[in-house]
Design a protein around this motif. Sequence first.
Motif, PDB file in Angstrom:
ATOM      1  N   LEU A 151      30.475  49.783   4.724  1.00  0.00           N
ATOM      2  CA  LEU A 151      29.600  49.185   5.731  1.00  0.00           C
ATOM      3  C   LEU A 151      28.201  48.870   5.198  1.00  0.00           C
ATOM      4  O   LEU A 151      27.687  47.777   5.458  1.00  0.00           O
ATOM      5  N   PRO A 152      27.543  49.773   4.448  1.00  0.00           N
ATOM      6  CA  PRO A 152      26.201  49.434   3.946  1.00  0.00           C
ATOM      7  C   PRO A 152      26.168  48.162   3.106  1.00  0.00           C
ATOM      8  O   PRO A 152      25.230  47.360   3.220  1.00  0.00           O
ATOM      9  N   SER A 153      27.188  47.940   2.284  1.00  0.00           N
ATOM     10  CA  SER A 153      27.185  46.734   1.457  1.00  0.00           C
ATOM     11  C   SER A 153      27.440  45.484   2.302  1.00  0.00           C
ATOM     12  O   SER A 153      26.873  44.413   2.032  1.00  0.00           O
ATOM     13  N   LEU A 154      28.274  45.614   3.348  1.00  0.00           N
ATOM     14  CA  LEU A 154      28.484  44.483   4.249  1.00  0.00           C
ATOM     15  C   LEU A 154      27.193  44.111   4.970  1.00  0.00           C
ATOM     16  O   LEU A 154      26.830  42.936   5.067  1.00  0.00           O
ATOM     17  N   VAL A 155      26.498  45.125   5.476  1.00  0.00           N
ATOM     18  CA  VAL A 155      25.239  44.879   6.191  1.00  0.00           C
ATOM     19  C   VAL A 155      24.206  44.277   5.251  1.00  0.00           C
ATOM     20  O   VAL A 155      23.463  43.357   5.633  1.00  0.00           O
ATOM     21  N   ALA A 156      24.151  44.752   4.020  1.00  0.00           N
ATOM     22  CA  ALA A 156      23.188  44.218   3.055  1.00  0.00           C
ATOM     23  C   ALA A 156      23.474  42.741   2.768  1.00  0.00           C
ATOM     24  O   ALA A 156      22.545  41.912   2.714  1.00  0.00           O
ATOM     25  N   ALA A 157      24.752  42.392   2.591  1.00  0.00           N
ATOM     26  CA  ALA A 157      25.109  40.997   2.328  1.00  0.00           C
ATOM     27  C   ALA A 157      24.772  40.110   3.525  1.00  0.00           C
ATOM     28  O   ALA A 157      24.229  39.005   3.371  1.00  0.00           O
ATOM     29  N   LEU A 158      25.084  40.591   4.716  1.00  0.00           N
ATOM     30  CA  LEU A 158      24.781  39.831   5.924  1.00  0.00           C
ATOM     31  C   LEU A 158      23.282  39.679   6.134  1.00  0.00           C
ATOM     32  O   LEU A 158      22.800  38.602   6.500  1.00  0.00           O
ATOM     33  N   SER A 159      22.539  40.745   5.897  1.00  0.00           N
ATOM     34  CA  SER A 159      21.083  40.698   6.077  1.00  0.00           C
ATOM     35  C   SER A 159      20.454  39.707   5.108  1.00  0.00           C
ATOM     36  O   SER A 159      19.548  38.948   5.478  1.00  0.00           O
ATOM     37  N   LEU A 167      21.205  51.583  20.620  1.00  0.00           N
ATOM     38  CA  LEU A 167      21.616  52.046  19.299  1.00  0.00           C
ATOM     39  C   LEU A 167      21.713  50.874  18.323  1.00  0.00           C
ATOM     40  O   LEU A 167      21.257  50.968  17.179  1.00  0.00           O
ATOM     41  N   ILE A 168      22.273  49.767  18.782  1.00  0.00           N
ATOM     42  CA  ILE A 168      22.370  48.579  17.943  1.00  0.00           C
ATOM     43  C   ILE A 168      20.977  48.078  17.561  1.00  0.00           C
ATOM     44  O   ILE A 168      20.730  47.698  16.412  1.00  0.00           O
ATOM     45  N   GLY A 169      20.069  48.087  18.528  1.00  0.00           N
ATOM     46  CA  GLY A 169      18.706  47.653  18.248  1.00  0.00           C
ATOM     47  C   GLY A 169      18.033  48.514  17.193  1.00  0.00           C
ATOM     48  O   GLY A 169      17.308  48.009  16.328  1.00  0.00           O
ATOM     49  N   ARG A 170      18.268  49.817  17.266  1.00  0.00           N
ATOM     50  CA  ARG A 170      17.671  50.713  16.265  1.00  0.00           C
ATOM     51  C   ARG A 170      18.300  50.514  14.884  1.00  0.00           C
ATOM     52  O   ARG A 170      17.604  50.541  13.868  1.00  0.00           O
ATOM     53  N   ASN A 171      19.609  50.307  14.871  1.00  0.00           N
ATOM     54  CA  ASN A 171      20.301  50.153  13.595  1.00  0.00           C
ATOM     55  C   ASN A 171      20.054  48.800  12.942  1.00  0.00           C
ATOM     56  O   ASN A 171      20.052  48.685  11.711  1.00  0.00           O
ATOM     57  N   GLY A 172      19.902  47.770  13.770  1.00  0.00           N
ATOM     58  CA  GLY A 172      19.713  46.430  13.230  1.00  0.00           C
ATOM     59  C   GLY A 172      21.011  45.722  12.882  1.00  0.00           C
ATOM     60  O   GLY A 172      21.003  44.644  12.282  1.00  0.00           O
ATOM     61  N   PHE A 173      22.145  46.298  13.254  1.00  0.00           N
ATOM     62  CA  PHE A 173      23.442  45.664  13.028  1.00  0.00           C
ATOM     63  C   PHE A 173      24.413  46.176  14.080  1.00  0.00           C
ATOM     64  O   PHE A 173      24.141  47.152  14.777  1.00  0.00           O
ATOM     65  N   GLY A 179      28.028  42.469  12.154  1.00  0.00           N
ATOM     66  CA  GLY A 179      27.067  41.387  12.272  1.00  0.00           C
ATOM     67  C   GLY A 179      25.624  41.850  12.302  1.00  0.00           C
ATOM     68  O   GLY A 179      25.334  43.024  12.563  1.00  0.00           O
ATOM     69  N   VAL A 180      24.731  40.901  12.023  1.00  0.00           N
ATOM     70  CA  VAL A 180      23.283  41.126  12.074  1.00  0.00           C
ATOM     71  C   VAL A 180      22.647  39.958  12.821  1.00  0.00           C
ATOM     72  O   VAL A 180      23.234  38.874  12.906  1.00  0.00           O
ATOM     73  N   PRO A 181      21.453  40.150  13.375  1.00  0.00           N
ATOM     74  CA  PRO A 181      20.802  39.057  14.096  1.00  0.00           C
ATOM     75  C   PRO A 181      20.136  38.051  13.159  1.00  0.00           C
ATOM     76  O   PRO A 181      19.744  38.383  12.038  1.00  0.00           O
ATOM     77  N   VAL A 182      20.024  36.826  13.637  1.00  0.00           N
ATOM     78  CA  VAL A 182      19.231  35.786  12.995  1.00  0.00           C
ATOM     79  C   VAL A 182      18.058  35.510  13.923  1.00  0.00           C
ATOM     80  O   VAL A 182      18.264  35.222  15.102  1.00  0.00           O
TER      81      VAL A 182
END
Length: 258
Positions: free
Chosen positions: A236-244, A187-193, A208-211
């Motif tokens: 959550l979407p804005s956090l993921v966007a900032a991290l990405s 699920l994490i792999g599909r979501n990307g976070f 978190g997101v991967p580098v």
Amino acid sequence: MDKPLKTPPPYPIASVDHALRAATMLQMEGGATVSQVAERLGVARSTAHRLLAMLVYRDFAVRDENRGYRAGPVLELAAHSQSRVSLLRAAALPHLRRLVDLLDETANLTVRTGDTARFIASAESGQALRVGSREGMVFPAHRTTAGLLLLSGLDDGELAEVYSPERYRDRPADRPDLVRLRAELDLIGRNGFAVNQERSERGLVAVGVPVRDQGGTAVAGLSVSMPSVRYDPHGLPSLVAALSGAARALEADMAAAR
């Protein structure tokens, strides 16, 4: 609920904490000068010199011909090369600080070694109620945001090797349920976070997101951590966007440094 993994001791000893952090620096980054250790620990040069002298005396450090210090024979080298960790940390720090400026929450960079996740860089939030620096700390990979992100890139055989029963013969209760873990990783792999809600520590939420390197392999996890009382799932979407955005910028810096 899982018990907290990293509860600060009721009577912390600053000198011991400083010595352990200095030893971790030498192990992960290959070496440091007295001035660098003093700056990172926030202590006087004389204090840093005494700490390093004691590490040398106990073989945790050695002094080189350039008057710098590096890991001694007692410390085992991390699976990641010193140069790689040092490069990752140096490249990541400006992006961590920008994340803190943007989100006002503590930001971290983490790598995985086997079944553990090690925090190699942290930038703390300035808020009174905040998650403190985790730099140098090691947690079970499956209990951390970045660890889950990095485990999600493993195939079934690799995951089984990391969590082979033989490795947990003396602590079988610590071995995760691989069927459940595999489903979560997919699920994490599909979501990307990844989102960690009080999994590693009570009262803490991390996102978190991967580098990734130039070949697309995840080499680190970039995350922000906050007190659970401040976490809003709607944000959550804005956090993921900032991290990405920060992860992509870090990847570009890493590629340019090669």
